[in-house]
Design an enzyme around this catalytic site. Sequence first.
Site, PDB file in Angstrom:
ATOM      1  N   ARG A 114      -8.230  -0.048   5.197  1.00 18.01           N
ATOM      2  CA  ARG A 114      -7.346   0.871   4.480  1.00 18.01           C
ATOM      3  C   ARG A 114      -6.074   0.177   4.020  1.00 18.01           C
ATOM      4  O   ARG A 114      -5.455   0.596   3.034  1.00 18.01           O
ATOM      5  CB  ARG A 114      -6.955   2.040   5.398  1.00 18.01           C
ATOM      6  CG  ARG A 114      -8.160   2.835   5.831  1.00 18.01           C
ATOM      7  CD  ARG A 114      -7.751   3.952   6.700  1.00 18.01           C
ATOM      8  NE  ARG A 114      -6.746   4.721   5.976  1.00 18.01           N
ATOM      9  CZ  ARG A 114      -6.166   5.792   6.450  1.00 18.01           C
ATOM     10  NH1 ARG A 114      -6.471   6.220   7.641  1.00 18.01           N
ATOM     11  NH2 ARG A 114      -5.282   6.434   5.733  1.00 18.01           N
ATOM     12  N   LYS A 142       0.842  -1.213   0.000  1.00 18.81           N
ATOM     13  CA  LYS A 142       0.000   0.000   0.000  1.00 18.81           C
ATOM     14  C   LYS A 142       0.873   1.257   0.000  1.00 18.81           C
ATOM     15  O   LYS A 142       0.619   2.198  -0.740  1.00 18.81           O
ATOM     16  CB  LYS A 142      -0.895   0.000   1.244  1.00 18.81           C
ATOM     17  CG  LYS A 142      -1.549   1.332   1.514  1.00 18.81           C
ATOM     18  CD  LYS A 142      -2.324   1.358   2.811  1.00 18.81           C
ATOM     19  CE  LYS A 142      -1.515   1.608   4.056  1.00 18.81           C
ATOM     20  NZ  LYS A 142      -1.205   2.994   4.384  1.00 18.81           N
ATOM     21  N   ASN A 143       1.915   1.253   0.848  1.00 23.25           N
ATOM     22  CA  ASN A 143       2.701   2.478   0.997  1.00 23.25           C
ATOM     23  C   ASN A 143       3.645   2.725  -0.181  1.00 23.25           C
ATOM     24  O   ASN A 143       4.257   3.790  -0.273  1.00 23.25           O
ATOM     25  CB  ASN A 143       3.464   2.454   2.326  1.00 23.25           C
ATOM     26  CG  ASN A 143       2.508   2.603   3.498  1.00 23.25           C
ATOM     27  OD1 ASN A 143       1.334   2.946   3.303  1.00 23.25           O
ATOM     28  ND2 ASN A 143       2.992   2.339   4.699  1.00 23.25           N
ATOM     29  N   ASP A 195       5.704   0.937  11.845  1.00 25.22           N
ATOM     30  CA  ASP A 195       4.459   0.230  11.471  1.00 25.22           C
ATOM     31  C   ASP A 195       4.460  -1.220  11.960  1.00 25.22           C
ATOM     32  O   ASP A 195       3.406  -1.842  12.063  1.00 25.22           O
ATOM     33  CB  ASP A 195       4.274   0.232   9.945  1.00 25.22           C
ATOM     34  CG  ASP A 195       3.975   1.612   9.414  1.00 25.22           C
ATOM     35  OD1 ASP A 195       3.583   2.480  10.222  1.00 25.22           O
ATOM     36  OD2 ASP A 195       4.143   1.830   8.204  1.00 25.22           O
ATOM     37  N   CYS A 243      -4.426   7.982   9.740  1.00 22.60           N
ATOM     38  CA  CYS A 243      -4.407   7.414  11.088  1.00 22.60           C
ATOM     39  C   CYS A 243      -3.919   8.461  12.087  1.00 22.60           C
ATOM     40  O   CYS A 243      -2.945   9.173  11.810  1.00 22.60           O
ATOM     41  CB  CYS A 243      -3.481   6.196  11.126  1.00 22.60           C
ATOM     42  SG  CYS A 243      -4.164   4.777  10.266  1.00 22.60           S
ATOM     43  N   ARG A 257       1.563  14.712  12.870  1.00 20.20           N
ATOM     44  CA  ARG A 257       1.726  14.552  11.430  1.00 20.20           C
ATOM     45  C   ARG A 257       1.569  15.867  10.635  1.00 20.20           C
ATOM     46  O   ARG A 257       0.705  15.967   9.754  1.00 20.20           O
ATOM     47  CB  ARG A 257       0.776  13.475  10.896  1.00 20.20           C
ATOM     48  CG  ARG A 257       0.873  12.171  11.658  1.00 20.20           C
ATOM     49  CD  ARG A 257       0.057  11.072  11.034  1.00 20.20           C
ATOM     50  NE  ARG A 257       0.762  10.410   9.955  1.00 20.20           N
ATOM     51  CZ  ARG A 257       0.245   9.430   9.218  1.00 20.20           C
ATOM     52  NH1 ARG A 257      -0.961   9.015   9.435  1.00 20.20           N
ATOM     53  NH2 ARG A 257       0.941   8.877   8.248  1.00 20.20           N
TER      54      ARG A 257
HETATM   55  C1  EPZ Z   1       4.513   6.947   5.959  1.00 23.09           C
HETATM   56  O1  EPZ Z   1       3.764   7.989   6.560  1.00 23.09           O
HETATM   57  C2  EPZ Z   1       3.622   5.736   5.959  1.00 23.09           C
HETATM   58  N1  EPZ Z   1       2.429   6.038   5.187  1.00 23.09           N
HETATM   59  C3  EPZ Z   1       3.258   5.354   7.376  1.00 23.09           C
HETATM   60  O2  EPZ Z   1       2.503   4.153   7.334  1.00 23.09           O
HETATM   61  C4  EPZ Z   1       4.539   5.093   8.157  1.00 23.09           C
HETATM   62  O3  EPZ Z   1       4.205   4.854   9.501  1.00 23.09           O
HETATM   63  C5  EPZ Z   1       5.458   6.317   8.074  1.00 23.09           C
HETATM   64  O4  EPZ Z   1       5.687   6.672   6.690  1.00 23.09           O
HETATM   65  C6  EPZ Z   1       6.816   6.089   8.730  1.00 23.09           C
HETATM   66  O5  EPZ Z   1       7.447   4.985   8.154  1.00 23.09           O
HETATM   67  C7  EPZ Z   1       2.476   5.956   3.866  1.00 23.09           C
HETATM   68  O6  EPZ Z   1       3.497   5.653   3.256  1.00 23.09           O
HETATM   69  C8  EPZ Z   1       1.227   6.214   3.124  1.00 23.09           C
HETATM   70  P1  EPZ Z   1       6.587  10.454   7.696  1.00 23.09           P
HETATM   71  P2  EPZ Z   1       4.242   9.496   6.438  1.00 23.09           P
HETATM   72  O7  EPZ Z   1       6.374  11.697   6.897  1.00 23.09           O
HETATM   73  O8  EPZ Z   1       4.888   9.706   5.135  1.00 23.09           O
HETATM   74  C9  EPZ Z   1       6.944  13.972  10.908  1.00 23.09           C
HETATM   75  C10 EPZ Z   1       0.691   2.752   7.775  1.00 23.09           C
HETATM   76  O9  EPZ Z   1       0.244   2.220   8.826  1.00 23.09           O
HETATM   77  N2  EPZ Z   1       6.711  14.927   9.796  1.00 23.09           N
HETATM   78  O10 EPZ Z   1       7.809   9.651   7.449  1.00 23.09           O
HETATM   79  O11 EPZ Z   1       3.094  10.351   6.822  1.00 23.09           O
HETATM   80  C11 EPZ Z   1       5.726  13.122  11.255  1.00 23.09           C
HETATM   81  O12 EPZ Z   1       4.838  13.827  12.111  1.00 23.09           O
HETATM   82  C12 EPZ Z   1       1.135   4.180   7.776  1.00 23.09           C
HETATM   83  O13 EPZ Z   1       0.741   2.146   6.707  1.00 23.09           O
HETATM   84  C13 EPZ Z   1       6.831  16.287  10.048  1.00 23.09           C
HETATM   85  O14 EPZ Z   1       7.101  16.727  11.174  1.00 23.09           O
HETATM   86  O15 EPZ Z   1       5.317   9.528   7.601  1.00 23.09           O
HETATM   87  C14 EPZ Z   1       6.367  11.907  11.890  1.00 23.09           C
HETATM   88  O16 EPZ Z   1       6.639  12.190  13.237  1.00 23.09           O
HETATM   89  C15 EPZ Z   1       0.890   4.866   9.081  1.00 23.09           C
HETATM   90  N3  EPZ Z   1       6.626  17.155   9.002  1.00 23.09           N
HETATM   91  C16 EPZ Z   1       7.681  11.756  11.132  1.00 23.09           C
HETATM   92  O17 EPZ Z   1       7.897  13.016  10.483  1.00 23.09           O
HETATM   93  C17 EPZ Z   1       6.335  16.722   7.749  1.00 23.09           C
HETATM   94  O18 EPZ Z   1       6.175  17.561   6.843  1.00 23.09           O
HETATM   95  C18 EPZ Z   1       7.674  10.679  10.059  1.00 23.09           C
HETATM   96  O19 EPZ Z   1       6.536  10.856   9.230  1.00 23.09           O
HETATM   97  C19 EPZ Z   1       6.234  15.336   7.504  1.00 23.09           C
HETATM   98  C20 EPZ Z   1       6.420  14.459   8.553  1.00 23.09           C
END
Ligand code: EPZ
Length: 428
Positions: free
Chosen positions: A398, A22-23, A306, A116, A121
């Site tokens: 999802r 999915k991701n 995850d 989620c 985020r």
């Molecule tokens: C991706 O989310 C995945 N989702 C998530 O999987 C996964 O948990 C996550 O990466 C970490 O591996 C998808 O790929 C669709 P991040 P993403 O941006 O991209 C902070 C699942 O269960 N951040 O790497 O949203 C954020 O708050 C899902 O399949 C900022 O501060 O994660 C977090 O603390 C859940 N500012 C950290 O970075 C930003 O602009 C990592 O988030 C962006 C992120």
Amino acid sequence: MEKLVVKGGKKLFGTADVPAAKNALLPIIAAAYMLDGESCIKQCPQLSDIFASRDIINSTGSTAFIHNGDFSVIYSDSQIYEIPQELCSTMRSSVLYLAPMLYRRGKAAIYMPGGCRIGKRPVDIHIDGLCRMGARAECDDEKIVLTAEDGLKGVTYKLRIPSVGATQTLIMAAATAKGITVLKNCAREPEIVDLARFLNRAGAKITGAGKNEIIIRGVSSLSGVEYTPVPDRIFAATILSAVNACGGMCRIRNYPVEYMEYFEKILRRTGLVSLHFSDSAFVFKAADIAADINIHTGYYPAFSTDMGPLLSAAMVNNSGTLNMYETVFENRFSYSTEFEKLGMCCKVEGRNYIQKRKKEVYTANLTAKDLRAGAAAVVAALAKKGCFTIDNIGYIDRGYEKIEDVFSSLGADIRRVSVGRQETDETE
Ligand code: EPZ
């Protein structure tokens, strides 16, 4: 409304097929919007986030449809640059349309993305990076509007943290920007590598994906391609977790062995054995070994955030202690209240989680608090002797196509039932 009914305590035997991740799919579908002509993404599981991606593309005047598991995107020009709020609020990945829309229209508007509730985020890195490449931003608490009538230009940009989504946004933006972009402190997840591979297949010039620094030489256009994304490592972890907790022996086809090493290594300490053959793995529970596990989640190649809930589920019948520190999201342990209902002793202190088996419980009504918390609740219920229900399963849909079919085919007693209005009121 629907819920899952699980009669747990059965060992699992049979074969599970790992679908496309999915991701990986969600960013690849967003990137397909940048490709001229028709693109086809093969073997797409039927997930609600995939349907939401289809609806987003259709809402912009282009065409997206799913036929026999293949997801097709046919780009058409239109004046629409805004994604409706109800679609943005369904999933986090709606933010991934900012860069494709900027390339296509010179303007992009989205509402704050849903998804989620595992942490705050924010999307600041996506926006900051795009602005450094020449976009102008107008944002309030609800809406983000970006403008770049003359297109984006290549820059050197260091991400504040290695965000997966922001790395994907900036790779897409740079793929068709003028000049060379150097992205530093990038996320290194396999799904990043897969997006780069997809875009390169379409004519992009991206090197270094999977490393800290990614270099992108912008091209003027990209062409439609056919593509099969990487297998879903989190789905594979879900099956490993279930076999570890329930016992039994399963074959897992399309197994992404190179991404499973860490998870396998931990479960081996609790008695799980895995054998790898070509693209399959055979996993079986050879012994119940009490093990104390101490682990930090982190950015790839560290232990995946995850997989944390799935590790917790894998340990529900283990008499050792799980001690997990979450470094990525602030609210990853929402499933602790549900695990308590299953007789576990769970202690959450900030980002630290401690879990130990306390007593046997033979019935409980559980709630899926988010996607992976929901999958963990399913695995934990399958592993416990008794009858359990899991509601709020829209979260699970999802990321898993009919999770009840996945586990029924391994011999589990799990079914989906519709909940009548009266019953809903009583359980609320
Ligand atoms: C991706 O989310 C995945 N989702 C998530 O999987 C996964 O948990 C996550 O990466 C970490 O591996 C998808 O790929 C669709 P991040 P993403 O941006 O991209 C902070 C699942 O269960 N951040 O790497 O949203 C954020 O708050 C899902 O399949 C900022 O501060 O994660 C977090 O603390 C859940 N500012 C950290 O970075 C930003 O602009 C990592 O988030 C962006 C992120």
